[in-house]
Design a protein around this motif. Structure first.
Motif, PDB file in Angstrom:
ATOM      1  N   SER A  80       6.666   4.298  -4.402  1.00  0.00           N
ATOM      2  CA  SER A  80       7.986   4.134  -4.803  1.00  0.00           C
ATOM      3  C   SER A  80       7.312   4.648  -6.438  1.00  0.00           C
ATOM      4  O   SER A  80       8.174   6.019  -6.723  1.00  0.00           O
ATOM      5  CB  SER A  80       8.249   3.198  -4.776  1.00  0.00           C
ATOM      6  N   MET A  81       6.745   4.124  -7.323  1.00  0.00           N
ATOM      7  CA  MET A  81       7.091   5.269  -8.750  1.00  0.00           C
ATOM      8  C   MET A  81       6.296   6.549  -8.560  1.00  0.00           C
ATOM      9  O   MET A  81       6.671   7.072  -9.665  1.00  0.00           O
ATOM     10  CB  MET A  81       5.841   3.930  -9.454  1.00  0.00           C
ATOM     11  N   LEU A  82       5.297   6.943  -8.149  1.00  0.00           N
ATOM     12  CA  LEU A  82       5.023   8.487  -7.687  1.00  0.00           C
ATOM     13  C   LEU A  82       6.175   9.086  -6.718  1.00  0.00           C
ATOM     14  O   LEU A  82       5.829   9.940  -6.768  1.00  0.00           O
ATOM     15  CB  LEU A  82       3.756   7.967  -6.970  1.00  0.00           C
ATOM     16  N   HIS A  83       6.911   9.188  -6.568  1.00  0.00           N
ATOM     17  CA  HIS A  83       7.854   9.069  -5.634  1.00  0.00           C
ATOM     18  C   HIS A  83       7.518   9.708  -4.040  1.00  0.00           C
ATOM     19  O   HIS A  83       7.701  10.530  -3.955  1.00  0.00           O
ATOM     20  CB  HIS A  83       8.677  10.090  -6.478  1.00  0.00           C
ATOM     21  N   PHE A  84       6.477   8.376  -3.896  1.00  0.00           N
ATOM     22  CA  PHE A  84       6.088   9.202  -2.639  1.00  0.00           C
ATOM     23  C   PHE A  84       6.406   8.419  -1.581  1.00  0.00           C
ATOM     24  O   PHE A  84       7.411   6.706  -2.009  1.00  0.00           O
ATOM     25  CB  PHE A  84       4.131   8.398  -2.704  1.00  0.00           C
ATOM     26  N   SER A  85       6.436   8.928  -0.342  1.00  0.00           N
ATOM     27  CA  SER A  85       7.576   7.298   1.430  1.00  0.00           C
ATOM     28  C   SER A  85       6.408   6.620   1.072  1.00  0.00           C
ATOM     29  O   SER A  85       4.810   6.525   0.528  1.00  0.00           O
ATOM     30  CB  SER A  85       7.108   8.172   1.803  1.00  0.00           C
ATOM     31  N   ARG A  86       7.301   5.320   1.331  1.00  0.00           N
ATOM     32  CA  ARG A  86       6.906   4.315   1.811  1.00  0.00           C
ATOM     33  C   ARG A  86       5.912   4.209   2.510  1.00  0.00           C
ATOM     34  O   ARG A  86       5.208   5.105   4.114  1.00  0.00           O
ATOM     35  CB  ARG A  86       7.929   3.087   2.759  1.00  0.00           C
ATOM     36  N   PRO A  87       4.324   3.006   2.438  1.00  0.00           N
ATOM     37  CA  PRO A  87       3.333   3.814   3.182  1.00  0.00           C
ATOM     38  C   PRO A  87       2.998   2.879   4.250  1.00  0.00           C
ATOM     39  O   PRO A  87       3.741   1.613   4.552  1.00  0.00           O
ATOM     40  CB  PRO A  87       1.978   3.062   2.492  1.00  0.00           C
ATOM     41  N   ALA A  88       2.569   3.734   5.340  1.00  0.00           N
ATOM     42  CA  ALA A  88       2.755   2.711   7.023  1.00  0.00           C
ATOM     43  C   ALA A  88       1.685   1.652   6.501  1.00  0.00           C
ATOM     44  O   ALA A  88       2.240   1.036   7.545  1.00  0.00           O
ATOM     45  CB  ALA A  88       2.876   3.445   7.805  1.00  0.00           C
ATOM     46  N   SER A  89       0.872   1.614   6.310  1.00  0.00           N
ATOM     47  CA  SER A  89      -0.520   0.630   5.931  1.00  0.00           C
ATOM     48  C   SER A  89      -0.899   1.131   4.707  1.00  0.00           C
ATOM     49  O   SER A  89      -1.116   1.542   3.980  1.00  0.00           O
ATOM     50  CB  SER A  89      -1.455   1.116   7.559  1.00  0.00           C
ATOM     51  N   VAL A  90      -1.749  -0.416   4.786  1.00  0.00           N
ATOM     52  CA  VAL A  90      -3.203  -0.432   3.680  1.00  0.00           C
ATOM     53  C   VAL A  90      -3.911  -0.679   4.057  1.00  0.00           C
ATOM     54  O   VAL A  90      -4.521  -1.606   5.188  1.00  0.00           O
ATOM     55  CB  VAL A  90      -2.682  -1.565   2.522  1.00  0.00           C
ATOM     56  N   PHE A  91      -5.219  -0.443   3.064  1.00  0.00           N
ATOM     57  CA  PHE A  91      -6.441  -0.254   4.731  1.00  0.00           C
ATOM     58  C   PHE A  91      -6.949  -1.702   3.219  1.00  0.00           C
ATOM     59  O   PHE A  91      -7.900  -0.389   2.258  1.00  0.00           O
ATOM     60  CB  PHE A  91      -7.278   0.544   5.006  1.00  0.00           C
ATOM     61  N   VAL A  92      -7.309  -2.613   3.373  1.00  0.00           N
ATOM     62  CA  VAL A  92      -8.120  -2.781   2.172  1.00  0.00           C
ATOM     63  C   VAL A  92      -9.914  -3.517   3.023  1.00  0.00           C
ATOM     64  O   VAL A  92     -10.091  -3.955   4.317  1.00  0.00           O
ATOM     65  CB  VAL A  92      -8.610  -4.290   1.975  1.00  0.00           C
ATOM     66  N   GLU A  93     -10.516  -2.301   1.618  1.00  0.00           N
ATOM     67  CA  GLU A  93     -12.319  -2.472   2.662  1.00  0.00           C
ATOM     68  C   GLU A  93     -13.039  -2.942   2.039  1.00  0.00           C
ATOM     69  O   GLU A  93     -13.476  -3.501   0.268  1.00  0.00           O
ATOM     70  CB  GLU A  93     -12.359  -1.177   2.747  1.00  0.00           C
ATOM     71  N   GLY A  94     -14.003  -3.783   2.219  1.00  0.00           N
ATOM     72  CA  GLY A  94     -15.147  -4.668   2.089  1.00  0.00           C
ATOM     73  C   GLY A  94     -16.597  -4.423   2.455  1.00  0.00           C
ATOM     74  O   GLY A  94     -16.913  -3.609   3.753  1.00  0.00           O
ATOM     75  N   ASP A  95     -17.116  -5.260   2.495  1.00  0.00           N
ATOM     76  CA  ASP A  95     -19.107  -4.622   2.452  1.00  0.00           C
ATOM     77  C   ASP A  95     -18.771  -5.132   4.020  1.00  0.00           C
ATOM     78  O   ASP A  95     -19.347  -5.325   4.999  1.00  0.00           O
ATOM     79  CB  ASP A  95     -20.083  -5.472   2.039  1.00  0.00           C
ATOM     80  N   ASP A  96     -18.034  -6.904   3.941  1.00  0.00           N
ATOM     81  CA  ASP A  96     -18.336  -7.068   5.648  1.00  0.00           C
ATOM     82  C   ASP A  96     -17.434  -6.837   6.923  1.00  0.00           C
ATOM     83  O   ASP A  96     -17.816  -7.549   7.433  1.00  0.00           O
ATOM     84  CB  ASP A  96     -18.414  -8.752   5.380  1.00  0.00           C
ATOM     85  N   GLY A  97     -15.985  -5.741   5.561  1.00  0.00           N
ATOM     86  CA  GLY A  97     -15.368  -6.376   7.401  1.00  0.00           C
ATOM     87  C   GLY A  97     -13.888  -5.931   6.860  1.00  0.00           C
ATOM     88  O   GLY A  97     -14.675  -4.730   5.552  1.00  0.00           O
ATOM     89  N   GLY A  98     -12.944  -5.757   7.120  1.00  0.00           N
ATOM     90  CA  GLY A  98     -11.568  -5.331   6.105  1.00  0.00           C
ATOM     91  C   GLY A  98     -10.339  -6.073   6.598  1.00  0.00           C
ATOM     92  O   GLY A  98     -10.225  -7.022   7.849  1.00  0.00           O
ATOM     93  N   ILE A  99      -9.324  -5.133   5.997  1.00  0.00           N
ATOM     94  CA  ILE A  99      -7.998  -6.240   6.384  1.00  0.00           C
ATOM     95  C   ILE A  99      -7.444  -4.126   6.398  1.00  0.00           C
ATOM     96  O   ILE A  99      -7.118  -3.949   5.564  1.00  0.00           O
ATOM     97  CB  ILE A  99      -7.241  -7.065   5.486  1.00  0.00           C
ATOM     98  N   ILE A 100      -6.431  -4.411   7.316  1.00  0.00           N
ATOM     99  CA  ILE A 100      -5.339  -3.599   7.476  1.00  0.00           C
ATOM    100  C   ILE A 100      -3.822  -4.344   7.984  1.00  0.00           C
ATOM    101  O   ILE A 100      -3.627  -5.327   9.048  1.00  0.00           O
ATOM    102  CB  ILE A 100      -5.762  -2.567   9.266  1.00  0.00           C
TER     103      ILE A 100
END
Length: 123
Positions: free
Chosen positions: A66-86
């Protein structure tokens, strides 16, 4: 059957769909306020805390966009060496958060999860 029971059954079915996807080791449906609605997560993990953190992650991403005047993200991906979270939006009030292992095909998984999240959002 009450509406609440029907909704719980529908959410449970969607979580079972998520768990059947290659690379998924856990998942939950969470309200945007961080309340846990339903889960398929190992008992050793504090699911309510995980739910709250998932809502915080996507809320922070939405604020930054929002601060960058982008549209609302549909998802966020957190990546780590062992896996991740979506974390994905699942309608106006809900999120689906998915724990993935390192062998997951991220792009394919995100497409499949988007369909499930969309179905949750429509219910």
């Amino acid at each position: 059957m009450s509406n609440i029971s029907l909704v719980k059954k529908q959410i449970a079915a969607h979580l079972d769909e998520c768990m059947a996807l290659d690379g998924v080791s856990g998942c939950a449906v969470v309200s945007r306020t961080g309340a846990l609605m339903e889960k398929r997560i190992e008992n050793c993990l504090s699911a309510p805390s995980f739910a709250a953190m998932s809502a915080t992650v996507i809320g922070s991403a939405e604020a930054a966009a929002s601060m960058l005047h982008f549209s609302r993200p549909a998802s966020v991906f957190v990546e780590g060496d062992d896996g991740g979270i979506i974390v994905l939006s699942a309608g106006k009030d809900n999120l689906i958060t998915v724990i993935i292992n390192k062998s997951a095909d991220i792009q394919s998984l995100k497409r499949e999860l988007a369909v499930i999240a969309n179905n949750i959002g429509e219910e």
